[in-house]
Design an enzyme around this catalytic site. Structure first.
Site, mmCIF file in Angstrom:
data_model
loop_
_atom_site.group_PDB
_atom_site.id
_atom_site.type_symbol
_atom_site.label_atom_id
_atom_site.label_comp_id
_atom_site.label_asym_id
_atom_site.label_seq_id
_atom_site.Cartn_x
_atom_site.Cartn_y
_atom_site.Cartn_z
ATOM 1 N N HIS A 5 0.884 -1.176 0.000
ATOM 2 C CA HIS A 5 0.000 0.000 0.000
ATOM 3 C C HIS A 5 0.916 1.219 0.000
ATOM 4 O O HIS A 5 2.010 1.158 0.586
ATOM 5 C CB HIS A 5 -0.824 0.112 1.283
ATOM 6 C CG HIS A 5 -1.756 -1.019 1.567
ATOM 7 N ND1 HIS A 5 -1.360 -2.148 2.228
ATOM 8 C CD2 HIS A 5 -3.073 -1.163 1.329
ATOM 9 C CE1 HIS A 5 -2.403 -2.955 2.381
ATOM 10 N NE2 HIS A 5 -3.459 -2.390 1.839
ATOM 11 N N ASP B 258 2.328 1.951 3.374
ATOM 12 C CA ASP B 258 3.292 0.985 3.930
ATOM 13 C C ASP B 258 4.705 1.437 3.614
ATOM 14 O O ASP B 258 5.644 1.085 4.316
ATOM 15 C CB ASP B 258 3.156 -0.409 3.299
ATOM 16 C CG ASP B 258 1.776 -0.987 3.393
ATOM 17 O OD1 ASP B 258 1.055 -0.624 4.325
ATOM 18 O OD2 ASP B 258 1.421 -1.813 2.516
HETATM 19 C C1 XLS Z 1 -7.589 -6.540 4.496
HETATM 20 C C2 XLS Z 1 -7.098 -6.757 3.146
HETATM 21 C C3 XLS Z 1 -5.986 -5.834 2.667
HETATM 22 C C4 XLS Z 1 -5.835 -5.909 1.164
HETATM 23 C C5 XLS Z 1 -5.084 -4.797 0.558
HETATM 24 O O1 XLS Z 1 -8.353 -7.333 5.027
HETATM 25 O O2 XLS Z 1 -6.729 -8.097 3.054
HETATM 26 O O3 XLS Z 1 -4.799 -6.134 3.322
HETATM 27 O O4 XLS Z 1 -5.238 -7.102 0.762
HETATM 28 O O5 XLS Z 1 -5.624 -3.560 0.842
#
Ligand code: XLS
Ligand code: CA
Ligand code: CA
Length: 437
Positions: free
Chosen positions: A100, A103
């Site tokens: 993300h 991140d």
């Molecule tokens: C949350 C999601 C998130 C997505 C990406 O539950 O899994 O991590 O994979 O935004």
């Protein structure tokens, strides 16, 4: 400078090895069903769990030290995470990562500041990638953590929030393209509602679709040729999320004409939260030509939330790999959207989590191929529908039969015979025999 200097290069040592820091089943170069294991299983590291999450939960602070020798919230820390991530991936032979925007860098006071930081860090990552085989699987924008997204992003009631989301998506797409990413994900974390008393569902869904159309148009204009993915999830954080499961997401994509650019990223734990099996959502995506990528993890059958555990259940990974093989393989990969349990807080535990996940999927692949070669299950399914091999059956399959002619046949027959046993217990015993025999 090495961050994991007390941890080794993880190698394949085979099923008899007792070395915790070795693969027992994942043998990257082994050819199985016509492809190298590493090409069947394009494993990816999720930046957020592995490099950011420290084990905080609703009742307590972090247990794991993810500072990697730098002050959190600084660009030095952002770079230390890149160094840690690359050393980690190289030591485990992982060739992909997912991220993300937030991140990668701490958010700045303004979008401009955040974007400048993203430019710096993606330069840094790009330089690191050169000379390695590490690639970006997919990128995404975090449109759920900041309080501004409390009512959603594409589904927000606020035009300003909607535009802010657009700006974040634009930049996250640019970063993904810059890093050569093959996919771009929309996980609709807060795209849903808590109560219909304050919500116009149609309005919100139309706005989400418009935002996606704008994203596709922009991405294509800057040379992105990969797939967009919706990642279905039924709930958590919102009580009701619009991308409930694979079937719901496919219907949405088709309704709004997004199905040519989008596929699905199916997460195991999200499918189970929707009351399905992981295999179910893989199958629904696959038969609709929409199985793109997978977030590989598992939930806990006793807990009703998204526990994001490293996959350990080989029964599940086997049946999942059966679906993936049957669909002709993933265009995306297997992203470990998985985190260590809070008491597993050491750097070594990070390695052990990935070894568990990679071995579980490798063993799942081996067993799925054995199930295919065994052939009894596929043969059973084929024979189960054999009555449709008849002339009338073929007419029905071709869409050329009429209701009258079927009714005539039924009347002539008098009463229909029973359809034949489903033999579930027999089939489950075949699976056990292949798994443990
Ligand atoms: C949350 C999601 C998130 C997505 C990406 O539950 O899994 O991590 O994979 O935004
Ligand atoms: Ca999840
Ligand atoms: Ca996920």
């Amino acid at each position: 400078m090495s961050i994991f200097n007390n941890l080794p290069q993880v190698k394949y040592e085979g099923p008899k090895s007792r070395n915790p820091l070795a693969f027992k089943y994942y043998d990257a170069e082994r050819v199985i069903a016509g492809k190298k294991m590493k090409d069947h299983l394009k494993f990816a590291m999720a930046w957020w769990h592995n490099l950011c999450a420290s084990g905080t939960d609703m009742f307590g602070s972090g247990t794991a030290d993810k500072t990697f020798g730098a002050e959190p919230g600084t660009m030095e820390h952002a770079k230390a995470k890149v160094d840690a991530g690359f050393e980690f991936m190289q030591k485990l032979g992982i060739e992909y990562f997912c991220f993300h925007d937030v991140d990668l860098v701490p958010e700045g006071e303004t979008l401009e500041e955040t974007n400048r930081r993203l430019d710096d860090i993606t330069d840094y990552i790009k330089a690191k990638m050169a000379g390695t085989s590490i690639k970006c699987l997919w990128g995404t924008a975090n449109l759920f953590s900041n309080p501004r997204y409390m009512n959603g992003a594409g589904s927000s009631n606020s035009l300003d929030v909607y535009c802010h989301a657009a700006a974040q998506i634009k930049k996250a797409i640019e970063c993904t393209v810059k890093l050569g990413g093959t996919g771009y994900v929309f996980w609709g974390g807060r795209e849903g509602y808590e109560t219909l008393l304050n919500t116009d569902v149609k309005f919100e869904q139309e706005n989400i679709a418009s935002l996606m159309h704008m994203a596709v148009k922009y991405a294509r204009s800057i040379g992105f040729t990969g797939d967009f993915y919706i990642e279905p999830k039924p709930k958590e954080p919102m009580k009701h999320q619009y991308d409930f499961d694979a079937a719901t997401s496919i219907a949405f994509l088709r309704q709004y004409g997004l199905d040519k650019d989008f596929k699905l990223n199916i997460e195991a734990n999200h499918a189970t939260l929707a009351g399905h099996t992981f295999q179910h959502d893989l199958r629904i995506a696959a038969i609709n030509g929409m199985l793109g990528s997978v977030d590989a993890n598992q939930g806990d059958y006793l807990l009703g939330w998204d526990t994001d555990q490293f996959p350990s259940d080989v029964y599940e990974t086997t049946l999942a790999m059966c679906e993936i093989l049957k669909s002709g393989g993933l265009t995306g990969g297997l992203n470990f959207d998985a985190k260590n349990r809070r008491p597993s807080y050491t750097h070594e535990d990070m390695f052990l989590g990935f070894i568990l996940g990679m071995d579980s999927f490798a063993l799942g692949l081996i067993k799925a191929v054995e199930l295919q070669e065994d052939g009894r299950i596929d043969q059973f399914v084929k024979e189960r529908y054999a009555s449709f091999d008849s002339e009338l059956g073929q007419k029905i399959r071709a869409g050329q039969a009429s209701l009258e002619e079927l009714a005539d046949k039924a009347v002539k027959k008098g009463s229909a015979p029973l359809p034949g046993s489903g033999k579930q217990e027999y089939l489950e015993s075949v699976v056990n025999q292949v798994l443990f025999g």
